[in-house]
Design a protein around this motif. Structure first.
Motif, PDB file in Angstrom:
ATOM      1  N   MET A   1       0.836  -1.185   0.000  1.00 14.02           N
ATOM      2  CA  MET A   1       0.000   0.000   0.000  1.00 14.02           C
ATOM      3  C   MET A   1       0.875   1.242   0.000  1.00 14.02           C
ATOM      4  SD  MET A   1      -3.250  -1.199   2.305  1.00 14.02           S
ATOM      5  CE  MET A   1      -4.203  -2.620   1.773  1.00 14.02           C
ATOM      6  N   CYS A   2       0.680   2.170   0.924  1.00 13.81           N
ATOM      7  CA  CYS A   2       1.393   3.455   0.888  1.00 13.81           C
ATOM      8  C   CYS A   2       2.224   3.630   2.155  1.00 13.81           C
ATOM      9  CB  CYS A   2       0.390   4.606   0.782  1.00 13.81           C
ATOM     10  SG  CYS A   2      -0.808   4.426  -0.556  1.00 13.81           S
ATOM     11  N   ARG A   3       3.038   4.661   2.156  1.00  9.89           N
ATOM     12  CA  ARG A   3       3.807   5.083   3.320  1.00  9.89           C
ATOM     13  C   ARG A   3       3.618   6.581   3.482  1.00  9.89           C
ATOM     14  NH1 ARG A   3       4.981   0.925   6.377  1.00  9.89           N
ATOM     15  NH2 ARG A   3       2.808   0.826   5.721  1.00  9.89           N
ATOM     16  N   TRP A   4       3.553   7.047   4.729  1.00  9.86           N
ATOM     17  CA  TRP A   4       3.408   8.487   4.919  1.00  9.86           C
ATOM     18  C   TRP A   4       4.091   8.960   6.192  1.00  9.86           C
ATOM     19  CZ3 TRP A   4       0.920   9.671   9.438  1.00  9.86           C
ATOM     20  CH2 TRP A   4      -0.162   8.905   9.875  1.00  9.86           C
ATOM     21  N   ILE A   5       4.251  10.283   6.274  1.00 12.41           N
ATOM     22  CA  ILE A   5       4.864  10.918   7.431  1.00 12.41           C
ATOM     23  C   ILE A   5       4.168  12.239   7.699  1.00 12.41           C
ATOM     24  CG2 ILE A   5       6.648  11.963   5.965  1.00 12.41           C
ATOM     25  CD1 ILE A   5       8.518  11.844   8.377  1.00 12.41           C
ATOM     26  N   ALA A   6       3.917  12.525   8.979  1.00 16.68           N
ATOM     27  CA  ALA A   6       3.375  13.812   9.408  1.00 16.68           C
ATOM     28  C   ALA A   6       4.360  14.423  10.401  1.00 16.68           C
ATOM     29  CB  ALA A   6       2.012  13.638  10.061  1.00 16.68           C
ATOM     30  N   SER A  32      10.683  -0.148   1.437  1.00 16.35           N
ATOM     31  CA  SER A  32       9.811  -0.236   2.599  1.00 16.35           C
ATOM     32  C   SER A  32      10.039  -1.550   3.336  1.00 16.35           C
ATOM     33  CB  SER A  32       8.346  -0.137   2.161  1.00 16.35           C
ATOM     34  OG  SER A  32       7.485  -0.384   3.241  1.00 16.35           O
ATOM     35  N   ARG A  33      10.119  -1.475   4.653  1.00 17.75           N
ATOM     36  CA  ARG A  33      10.344  -2.662   5.474  1.00 17.75           C
ATOM     37  C   ARG A  33       9.049  -3.249   6.038  1.00 17.75           C
ATOM     38  NH1 ARG A  33      15.067   0.211   9.170  1.00 17.75           N
ATOM     39  NH2 ARG A  33      16.634   0.463   7.518  1.00 17.75           N
ATOM     40  N   MET A  34       8.022  -2.419   6.179  1.00 24.67           N
ATOM     41  CA  MET A  34       6.802  -2.847   6.863  1.00 24.67           C
ATOM     42  C   MET A  34       5.559  -2.754   5.999  1.00 24.67           C
ATOM     43  SD  MET A  34       7.358  -1.116  10.611  1.00 24.67           S
ATOM     44  CE  MET A  34       8.793  -1.540  11.614  1.00 24.67           C
ATOM     45  N   GLY A  35       5.670  -2.254   4.794  1.00 20.50           N
ATOM     46  CA  GLY A  35       4.511  -2.123   3.942  1.00 20.50           C
ATOM     47  C   GLY A  35       4.155  -3.424   3.253  1.00 20.50           C
ATOM     48  N   VAL A  36       2.976  -3.433   2.634  1.00 19.93           N
ATOM     49  CA  VAL A  36       2.557  -4.602   1.869  1.00 19.93           C
ATOM     50  C   VAL A  36       3.487  -4.796   0.682  1.00 19.93           C
ATOM     51  CG1 VAL A  36       0.675  -5.595   0.506  1.00 19.93           C
ATOM     52  CG2 VAL A  36       0.166  -4.357   2.616  1.00 19.93           C
ATOM     53  N   GLU A  37       3.897  -3.670   0.050  1.00 21.21           N
ATOM     54  CA  GLU A  37       4.853  -3.706  -1.051  1.00 21.21           C
ATOM     55  C   GLU A  37       6.174  -3.078  -0.610  1.00 21.21           C
ATOM     56  OE1 GLU A  37       0.681  -3.209  -2.539  1.00 21.21           O
ATOM     57  OE2 GLU A  37       1.994  -1.944  -1.313  1.00 21.21           O
ATOM     58  N   THR A  38       7.260  -3.599  -1.139  1.00 27.57           N
ATOM     59  CA  THR A  38       8.569  -3.004  -0.869  1.00 27.57           C
ATOM     60  C   THR A  38       8.712  -1.671  -1.580  1.00 27.57           C
ATOM     61  OG1 THR A  38       9.552  -5.185  -0.605  1.00 27.57           O
ATOM     62  CG2 THR A  38      11.059  -3.355  -1.031  1.00 27.57           C
ATOM     63  N   THR A  39       8.157  -1.573  -2.791  1.00 29.21           N
ATOM     64  CA  THR A  39       8.287  -0.373  -3.606  1.00 29.21           C
ATOM     65  C   THR A  39       6.964   0.376  -3.649  1.00 29.21           C
ATOM     66  OG1 THR A  39       9.926  -1.472  -4.990  1.00 29.21           O
ATOM     67  CG2 THR A  39       8.893   0.502  -5.890  1.00 29.21           C
ATOM     68  N   ALA A 206     -10.879  -5.638  10.628  1.00 22.44           N
ATOM     69  CA  ALA A 206     -10.434  -6.967  11.049  1.00 22.44           C
ATOM     70  C   ALA A 206      -9.563  -6.927  12.298  1.00 22.44           C
ATOM     71  CB  ALA A 206      -9.669  -7.642   9.910  1.00 22.44           C
ATOM     72  N   GLY A 207      -9.200  -5.728  12.761  1.00 20.71           N
ATOM     73  CA  GLY A 207      -8.344  -5.620  13.944  1.00 20.71           C
ATOM     74  C   GLY A 207      -6.891  -5.933  13.680  1.00 20.71           C
ATOM     75  N   ARG A 208      -6.463  -5.820  12.412  1.00 21.24           N
ATOM     76  CA  ARG A 208      -5.061  -6.059  12.045  1.00 21.24           C
ATOM     77  C   ARG A 208      -4.594  -4.905  11.154  1.00 21.24           C
ATOM     78  NH1 ARG A 208      -7.530 -11.024  11.393  1.00 21.24           N
ATOM     79  NH2 ARG A 208      -7.602 -10.806   9.118  1.00 21.24           N
ATOM     80  N   SER A 209      -4.381  -3.770  11.770  1.00 24.10           N
ATOM     81  CA  SER A 209      -4.114  -2.537  11.019  1.00 24.10           C
ATOM     82  C   SER A 209      -2.677  -2.450  10.546  1.00 24.10           C
ATOM     83  CB  SER A 209      -4.424  -1.318  11.895  1.00 24.10           C
ATOM     84  OG  SER A 209      -5.783  -1.322  12.279  1.00 24.10           O
ATOM     85  N   ARG A 210      -2.460  -1.646   9.510  1.00 22.04           N
ATOM     86  CA  ARG A 210      -1.127  -1.369   8.999  1.00 22.04           C
ATOM     87  C   ARG A 210      -0.308  -0.635  10.066  1.00 22.04           C
ATOM     88  NH1 ARG A 210      -2.648  -4.856   6.057  1.00 22.04           N
ATOM     89  NH2 ARG A 210      -3.259  -4.608   3.870  1.00 22.04           N
ATOM     90  N   SER A 211       1.001  -0.687   9.915  1.00 24.11           N
ATOM     91  CA  SER A 211       1.907  -0.148  10.927  1.00 24.11           C
ATOM     92  C   SER A 211       1.786   1.368  11.048  1.00 24.11           C
ATOM     93  CB  SER A 211       3.353  -0.515  10.584  1.00 24.11           C
ATOM     94  OG  SER A 211       3.705  -0.027   9.298  1.00 24.11           O
ATOM     95  N   LEU A 212       1.986   1.875  12.276  1.00 23.97           N
ATOM     96  CA  LEU A 212       1.984   3.312  12.538  1.00 23.97           C
ATOM     97  C   LEU A 212       2.778   3.571  13.813  1.00 23.97           C
ATOM     98  CD1 LEU A 212       0.800   5.932  11.317  1.00 23.97           C
ATOM     99  CD2 LEU A 212      -1.013   5.786  13.029  1.00 23.97           C
ATOM    100  N   TYR A 213       3.651   4.593  13.752  1.00 20.56           N
ATOM    101  CA  TYR A 213       4.540   4.909  14.873  1.00 20.56           C
ATOM    102  C   TYR A 213       4.534   6.406  15.133  1.00 20.56           C
ATOM    103  CZ  TYR A 213       6.426   0.188  14.459  1.00 20.56           C
ATOM    104  OH  TYR A 213       6.569  -1.165  14.433  1.00 20.56           O
ATOM    105  N   VAL A 214       4.793   6.759  16.391  1.00 21.32           N
ATOM    106  CA  VAL A 214       4.959   8.155  16.773  1.00 21.32           C
ATOM    107  C   VAL A 214       6.302   8.301  17.473  1.00 21.32           C
ATOM    108  CG1 VAL A 214       3.775   7.831  18.999  1.00 21.32           C
ATOM    109  CG2 VAL A 214       3.884  10.112  17.965  1.00 21.32           C
ATOM    110  N   SER A 215       6.942   9.434  17.259  1.00 25.78           N
ATOM    111  CA  SER A 215       8.254   9.652  17.861  1.00 25.78           C
ATOM    112  C   SER A 215       8.128   9.930  19.358  1.00 25.78           C
ATOM    113  CB  SER A 215       8.963  10.822  17.181  1.00 25.78           C
ATOM    114  OG  SER A 215       8.232  12.028  17.360  1.00 25.78           O
ATOM    115  N   VAL A 242       4.598   8.346  11.693  1.00 25.81           N
ATOM    116  CA  VAL A 242       5.131   7.738  10.471  1.00 25.81           C
ATOM    117  C   VAL A 242       4.575   6.326  10.280  1.00 25.81           C
ATOM    118  CG1 VAL A 242       7.279   9.061  10.621  1.00 25.81           C
ATOM    119  CG2 VAL A 242       7.164   6.813  11.678  1.00 25.81           C
ATOM    120  N   SER A 243       4.516   5.911   9.017  1.00 23.02           N
ATOM    121  CA  SER A 243       4.099   4.542   8.726  1.00 23.02           C
ATOM    122  C   SER A 243       5.128   3.529   9.210  1.00 23.02           C
ATOM    123  CB  SER A 243       3.881   4.360   7.224  1.00 23.02           C
ATOM    124  OG  SER A 243       2.781   5.115   6.782  1.00 23.02           O
ATOM    125  N   GLU A 244       6.400   3.914   9.133  1.00 25.55           N
ATOM    126  CA  GLU A 244       7.455   3.079   9.693  1.00 25.55           C
ATOM    127  C   GLU A 244       8.607   3.973  10.124  1.00 25.55           C
ATOM    128  OE1 GLU A 244       9.817   0.900   6.316  1.00 25.55           O
ATOM    129  OE2 GLU A 244       7.689   0.739   5.840  1.00 25.55           O
TER     130      GLU A 244
END
Length: 289
Positions: A1-6, A32-39, A206-215, A242-244
């Motif tokens: 899917m996608c990656r993002w940063i705020a 990408s290390r944690m996304g569905v796609e590497t690219t 489904a309770g299995r969300s994509r990765s998300l982190y805060v500093s 951030v997504s990762e």
């Protein structure tokens, strides 16, 4: 899917966050290390608020090429300074690779970006679109589920109650999907801002969300890493979502819990539980976290 940063905090050059970290968003577009796609090469976007005018309408730069070799993105990022900005790299889930489908999306002072999908969106797109405020509907430019989600949130009161508006949007998506027999329809990590605060959501049906982190808070990081010079340049209120993670600095990143949302704002950040909100008289479709 996608990656993002705020990013929210001390005004910095966009390049300091988008390009310079070891595992920057630009690096993630290829590795990408944690996304569905590497690219993630189906377009990119950056949205930022001009320095010292945080509540003004944000600027956006979006294009359909991959972020890793876009000269215009590099030029803008190395010459633009902001204290609040979004960056997004796209991996399409089926809609066309075109500028109007690239994030972040803008409406007035608001910016919105999303990683995830509405399962079988084509089957329920009309149902969802008919729930968008007719005054807002002409402003939808693209064909993505992400943009429809944004305009539903605007319809449901984003300007007055962002968490409630996103909860009502999520509830409508799950309810519409149920009528079409679509299980576990919603997968989302969303960031939205009005130029002053940033709201970040992590939820999936489904309770299995994509990765998300805060500093981690900057003052705590300074105590952990007193020799890291760039930390001395940042205010205590500077935070990234951030997504990762952007690097491997010990103690720098914290996973956002499943089914929750956080608010990054002056005076400190807060974290809350997130649940979809369903229309009165409508039963919960079930299956959520």
């Amino acid at each position: 899917m996608c990656r993002w940063i705020a990013y929210s905090g001390t005004p910095v050059l966009l390049s300091q966050v988008l390009f310079q970290p070891e595992h920057s968003l630009i690096d993630q577009s290829l590795h990408s290390r944690m996304g569905v796609e590497t690219t993630n090469g189906d377009g990119f976007g950056v949205g930022w608020y001009p320095k010292d005018t945080a509540t003004a309408e944000p600027a956006i730069l979006r294009d359909v090429g991959p972020a890793w070799n876009d000269r215009n993105l590099r030029e803008v990022a190395h010459h633009t300074r902001s204290g609040l900005f979004f960056g997004h790299i796209r991996a399409s889930t089926g809609t066309a690779v075109q500028q109007s489908n690239c994030h972040p999306f803008r409406s007035g002072r608001w910016l919105w970006m999303h990683n995830g999908m509405i399962s079988e969106f084509r089957r329920i797109r009309r149902d969802l679109a008919l729930s968008v405020d007719p005054v807002l509907y002409p402003d939808i430019e693209g064909f993505t589920d992400s943009e429809v989600m944004f305009f539903l949130a605007l319809t449901f009161g984003l300007a007055d109650d962002p968490p409630g508006a996103v909860a009502r949007m999520a509830g409508l998506v799950e309810t519409a999907a149920k009528t079409h027999g679509i299980p576990h329809p919603l997968q989302m990590t969303v960031a939205v801002t009005d130029g002053e605060r940033v709201w970040a959501f992590r939820y999936s049906s489904a309770g299995r969300s994509r990765s998300l982190y805060v500093s981690t808070k900057v003052d705590a990081l300074r105590a952990l890493h007193p020799d890291v010079s760039f930390l001395r340049e940042l205010s205590d209120e500077t935070r990234l979502v951030v997504s990762e993670p952007l690097g491997d600095l010990p103690g720098a990143w914290n996973e956002v819990p499943e089914a929750s949302y956080g608010v990054v704002q002056p005076g400190g950040s807060v974290l809350h539980r997130f649940r979809p909100e369903y229309a009165e008289g409508t039963e919960s479709p079930g299956g959520g976290a």
